[in-house]
Design an enzyme around this catalytic site. Structure first.
Site, PDB file in Angstrom:
ATOM      1  N   SER A   1      21.618 -49.056  12.472  1.00 20.50           N
ATOM      2  CA  SER A   1      20.312 -48.480  12.140  1.00 20.50           C
ATOM      3  C   SER A   1      19.454 -48.238  13.374  1.00 20.50           C
ATOM      4  O   SER A   1      19.266 -49.135  14.200  1.00 20.50           O
ATOM      5  CB  SER A   1      19.591 -49.455  11.200  1.00 20.50           C
TER       6      SER A   1
ATOM      7  N   LEU B   1      16.218 -47.783  13.287  1.00 20.94           N
ATOM      8  CA  LEU B   1      15.029 -48.632  13.135  1.00 20.94           C
ATOM      9  C   LEU B   1      15.330 -50.048  13.618  1.00 20.94           C
ATOM     10  O   LEU B   1      14.569 -50.634  14.383  1.00 20.94           O
ATOM     11  CB  LEU B   1      14.586 -48.653  11.663  1.00 20.94           C
TER      12      LEU B   1
ATOM     13  N   ASP C   1      10.574 -46.894  16.592  1.00 22.88           N
ATOM     14  CA  ASP C   1      11.662 -46.015  16.133  1.00 22.88           C
ATOM     15  C   ASP C   1      11.290 -44.565  16.460  1.00 22.88           C
ATOM     16  O   ASP C   1      11.223 -43.713  15.582  1.00 22.88           O
ATOM     17  CB  ASP C   1      11.851 -46.230  14.621  1.00 22.88           C
TER      18      ASP C   1
ATOM     19  N   LYS D   1      11.998 -38.320  17.317  1.00 25.84           N
ATOM     20  CA  LYS D   1      11.748 -38.509  15.886  1.00 25.84           C
ATOM     21  C   LYS D   1      10.754 -39.651  15.635  1.00 25.84           C
ATOM     22  O   LYS D   1      10.426 -40.436  16.540  1.00 25.84           O
ATOM     23  CB  LYS D   1      13.050 -38.750  15.139  1.00 25.84           C
TER      24      LYS D   1
ATOM     25  N   ASN E   1      10.098 -42.633  12.397  1.00 23.62           N
ATOM     26  CA  ASN E   1      10.711 -43.185  11.184  1.00 23.62           C
ATOM     27  C   ASN E   1      10.192 -42.437   9.958  1.00 23.62           C
ATOM     28  O   ASN E   1       9.009 -42.106   9.864  1.00 23.62           O
ATOM     29  CB  ASN E   1      10.419 -44.688  11.081  1.00 23.62           C
TER      30      ASN E   1
HETATM   31  C1  SPV Z   1      17.282 -46.387   9.831  1.00 23.21           C
HETATM   32  O1  SPV Z   1      17.821 -47.402   9.345  1.00 23.21           O
HETATM   33  O2  SPV Z   1      16.884 -46.344  11.000  1.00 23.21           O
HETATM   34  C2  SPV Z   1      17.102 -45.207   9.014  1.00 23.21           C
HETATM   35  C3  SPV Z   1      16.877 -45.347   7.609  1.00 23.21           C
HETATM   36  O3  SPV Z   1      17.068 -44.135   9.557  1.00 23.21           O
HETATM   37  S1  SPV Z   1      15.186 -45.263   7.362  1.00 23.21           S
HETATM   38  O4  SPV Z   1      14.548 -46.275   8.168  1.00 23.21           O
HETATM   39  O5  SPV Z   1      15.095 -45.513   5.947  1.00 23.21           O
HETATM   40  O6  SPV Z   1      14.694 -43.954   7.690  1.00 23.21           O
HETATM   41 MG    MG Z   2      16.761 -44.236  11.528  1.00 20.33          MG
END
Ligand code: SPV
Ligand code: MG
Length: 298
Positions: free
Chosen positions: A42, A44, A54, A116, A118
């Site tokens: 992930s 994040l 993120d 980007k 989140n």
């Molecule tokens: C992540 O886990 O970094 C994702 C999923 O991209 S979310 O955080 O739901 O966007």
């Molecule tokens: Mg992500």
């Protein structure tokens, strides 16, 4: 079977499968030992565990370094959350090359702009990538992969950006034609209605992946009924460990004693086991010969 083939089969199988987030070598191993057949690296969680946001604050090579530890620590296929591919088509295809060198099974890219943010932070304010540009990125990635089973997932952010079902379908279809292996349909609603509407219109053109972080109350049975191919538990190891670390740090700060702590933390032996310390002991017996004798020893 190599890791890419395992991941591809997991995604393509008609059953609903589940993969779990990890953000370093240790958490990857824990996910594997729990029985998951895939690991979600992930963005994040990796960024948060580095203490940054993120927002592509960690460089892509710093993410690669983390992935290398995750891949070395496990045999389970890893699907990288590759954000937007860290730039244009050229950055994205170089990413594929570097991922394959590390036996990463696949990468998911999202149709947003670099850097980007989140999806759960001001989702509607986020500009999406032009469709043609994103299609070029997918094509470049698919043309670059050496292993035919390396997986490229296209994540469509139209619902996140508040653009609705038509835009969602238009984008997903364009990414399918560009060569994506699966569509990750994301939603920030607390119910599954957006995803349901997409799945019904999509009618199985490519496998569908979902991330039910916000619609966590939806019974998983519903995912099965809808024929979702893969479900990602996207950040729950990070959130569980933050909770545990905050509790233990606060307790130790106030109690200034380990006496009430020891029973609440993993035994040291468990850490050594997860690190595979035993293997080094055996290897030392085999390889570490010819050391100078200590005085008094035989
Ligand atoms: C992540 O886990 O970094 C994702 C999923 O991209 S979310 O955080 O739901 O966007
Ligand atoms: Mg992500």
């Amino acid at each position: 079977m190599n890791k890419s083939t395992q991941l591809k089969r997991l995604i393509q199988s008609p059953t609903t499968d589940y993969i779990m987030e990890a953000h370093n070598g240790l958490s990857a191993k824990i996910v594997e030992e729990a029985g998951f057949k895939g690991i979600w690296a992930s963005g994040l969680s990796i960024s948060a565990s580095m203490g940054v946001r993120d927002n592509n604050e960690a460089s892509w090579t710093q993410v690669l370094d983390v992935l290398e530890f995750m891949s070395d620590a496990t045999k389970t296929p890893i699907l990288l959350d590759g954000d937007t591919g860290y730039g244009n088509f050229n950055n994205a295809r170089r990413l594929v090359k570097k991922l394959e060198q590390r036996q990463i099974a696949g990468v998911c890219i999202e149709d947003k702009q670099f850097p980007k943010t989140n999806s759960f932070i001001k989702g509607e304010a986020q500009l999406l990538a032009p469709i043609d540009e994103f299609c070029g990125k997918i094509k470049a990635m698919k043309d670059t992969q050496q292993d035919e089973d390396f997986v490229v997932v296209a994540r469509v952010e139209a619902f996140i950006a508040g653009l609705g079902l038509d835009e969602m379908l238009r984008r997903a279809e364009a990414y399918r034609q560009a060569g994506a292996d699966a569509i990750l349909a994301h939603s920030k609603r607390s119910d599954i209605t957006e995803i349901e509407s997409f799945v019904k219109e999509w009618s199985g053109r490519l496998p569908i992946i979902i991330v039910p972080t916000k619609y966590y109350m939806t019974p998983t049975n519903r995912f099965h009924e809808l024929g979702i191919n893969l479900v990602i538990w996207a950040n729950h190891n990070l959130r569980a460990s933050v909770n545990a670390m905050q509790n233990i740090s606060r307790k130790l700060y106030t109690q200034q004693s380990l006496s009430q702590i020891e029973k609440n933390v993993s035994p040291l032996e468990e850490i050594f086991r997860l690190q595979n310390a035993q293997e080094l002991e055996s290897a030392e017996e085999k390889y570490l010969t010819g050391l100078p004798f200590e005085e008094g020893s035989e």
